[in-house]
Design an enzyme around this catalytic site. Sequence first.
Site, mmCIF file in Angstrom:
data_model
loop_
_atom_site.group_PDB
_atom_site.id
_atom_site.type_symbol
_atom_site.label_atom_id
_atom_site.label_comp_id
_atom_site.label_asym_id
_atom_site.label_seq_id
_atom_site.Cartn_x
_atom_site.Cartn_y
_atom_site.Cartn_z
ATOM 1 C CB CYS A 236 32.103 24.131 0.446
ATOM 2 S SG CYS A 236 31.357 25.670 1.050
ATOM 3 C CB SER B 10 44.285 7.158 51.218
ATOM 4 O OG SER B 10 44.102 6.037 50.369
ATOM 5 C CD GLU C 252 33.872 25.272 -2.703
ATOM 6 O OE1 GLU C 252 33.009 24.716 -3.402
ATOM 7 O OE2 GLU C 252 33.615 25.915 -1.659
ATOM 8 C CE LYS D 24 30.391 22.202 -2.571
ATOM 9 N NZ LYS D 24 30.430 23.681 -2.729
ATOM 10 C CB SER E 76 32.474 29.354 3.659
ATOM 11 O OG SER E 76 31.514 29.495 4.677
#
Length: 674
Positions: free
Chosen positions: A163, A479, A37, A106, A190
């Site tokens: 963010c 089987s 950012e 943002k 951050s």
Amino acid sequence: MAIPVGKVADPFYNIEQIIELSKKAVQNKSMLVVFPELSISSYSCEDLFHQSALLDSSLKALAKLLEASVSFPLLLLVGLPLQVNQLLFNCAALLCQGKILGIIPKSYLPNYREFYEPRQFSQASFATEKSIDLLGQSEIPFGTNLIFQWEEQPLFKMAVEICEDLWVPLPPSSFAALAGATILVNLSASNVTIGKSDYRKLLVASQSGRCIAAYLYSAAGFGESTTDLAWDGEGLIYENGTKLAETQRFSYESQIIFAEIDLDRLQADRMRQNSFGQTKLEFRNEIEAFKTLSFSLGREKDSFLCLERELERFPYVPTDPLTRDQRCQEVFSIQTQGLVQRLRATGISKVVIGVSGGLDSAHALIICAKAMDILRLPRKNIVACTMPGFATTKKTLEQARKLIEAIGAQEYFIDIRPSCLQLFKDIGHPFAQGQKLYDITFENVQAGERTNHLFRLANLVKGLVVGTSDLSELALGWSTYGVGDHMAHYHVNASVPKTLIKFLVRWVSKKEELGQQVSIVLNEVLDTIVSPELIPGEDGQEFLQSSEKEIGPYNLQDFHLYYTLRYGYLPTKTAFLAWTAWHDPNRGHWPEIEGNKEAYRIDQIKHWLKVFLDRFFRMSQFKRSCIANAPKVGSGGSLSPRSDYRAPSDSSSLPWLKDWERIPDSEESFLNKL
């Protein structure tokens, strides 16, 4: 994901770092590189964002990056402050070979604790423009409702948020995912505080899992202002809840990390998880607001096939020892709980089980023992039968009897050869007249007699027959149908693949879950090759018939099963992934295994994949359509028609075999394609 070392309010220095890291991304043949950012200006400029000099310098730096990007065959996502119609926005700009594809502002601006973003920026909803003109380019899409699709790889559809957008109850990326975005990107700054990294990872992992998407998260690192905050530079790349890569926190150098995203995996899970599609109805208006914009990189998707991504050789078995122990504990508990509940529900206190001295029956027997312990019943309530036939070896018979004794179960010894001979006479099989004809009838008579004895013995002792057949055998039809190892009153291994059973038995042995003596015998079982023991040796010699020589190595077949059942991949892709995982024994990590580390060439993979495809799709579904009840263990799948897999019993394998034909026949021709 790139985390440059930056300088506060120095866009020209920052853009040089961004360009250098972009060159490294080009060298790595990446098609997308993401920066943090406000990476052009730095995030921690505070009121400097209101200075024209910083805003103008940020634009000039963007122009320099735009010019450099002409020669970069990739997408660049960078953050910068951008003034639009007298408002300042915190933006992400998407660049592609000299063109700005879009700008995303943002959505949510934090204004609590250490954050004061609304002091400098306007939130995205304040914008009235749908497009803007910038750096000589006109009509650049501007908004939060943009999805960017790569023409050469249409499954690549990317949406961007910034963010705080991730930290709110309804992140914009949630709606973007519903609108089709498979790649979700977050440009973040951050700052770091104690415990925040763990919470970040939790957010990113859960968002990528909820959205069934890749999620790329960048955080600003060294060089941001430490006036009041600190920065750890945490970059994360997740895919549907799985971490693929992360940066080193608190690095004093610029960093770049790489990961490859499996878009087919995301598409497959979205298609299967129909609640994902149902959610679209609830948010139709939000979804319809998104616009998909196409771009081209001029790169064919087949031009970079070699994977750096490490693939687990054993997709059902974690490589990490701690994770593997946790997985084994959980699987063991699921199996045990399934049997305990069935015994309680029926009011039955005894179980009857055939013990061969091999892997599957050993594991089922220890599940029975644990169930008895939980129910506080004596282990003598386990009626364990050894039933030697014409090909039973002394080794496995001795192992079976030693294991029964060590566990403390009640042993029944039944020689099935007389009843088998009678049946051979009844049906006129040549073996009854002394001919050594070891055909499918010869094998199935023995398997059927064993199961027949178990069911009748269960009637006699008022017990419940516990089956031993595993997921791998069910997938391959390995089987005997009906009165054979296909049938039981309750199966405990039916959704556990052979490769995982090996590690489960080894885990029980290592932990001495049932005592030291049991562990000693289990180790002997682990050293025995997997065999049905139905065909005798020549001239009275003992011969251990190998299942894997007939149906292929379980290492490979379990790999094929996982990617076919879990994701529905094309055989060509499954073969490519198998080659990536298995062609070089020195590549990647191995779980602890005994003996040599296997490797498989593309011709071996192709051969056994054909066996798998034909047996799985054409031959074996009729057996799976009527299997006994069994607990589902893992997301890798169950083949129960009541749980996880419903398919016609008379389908063709032709569509899969047609695609299989495209797999190269030799290692040389395969490598030439790479």
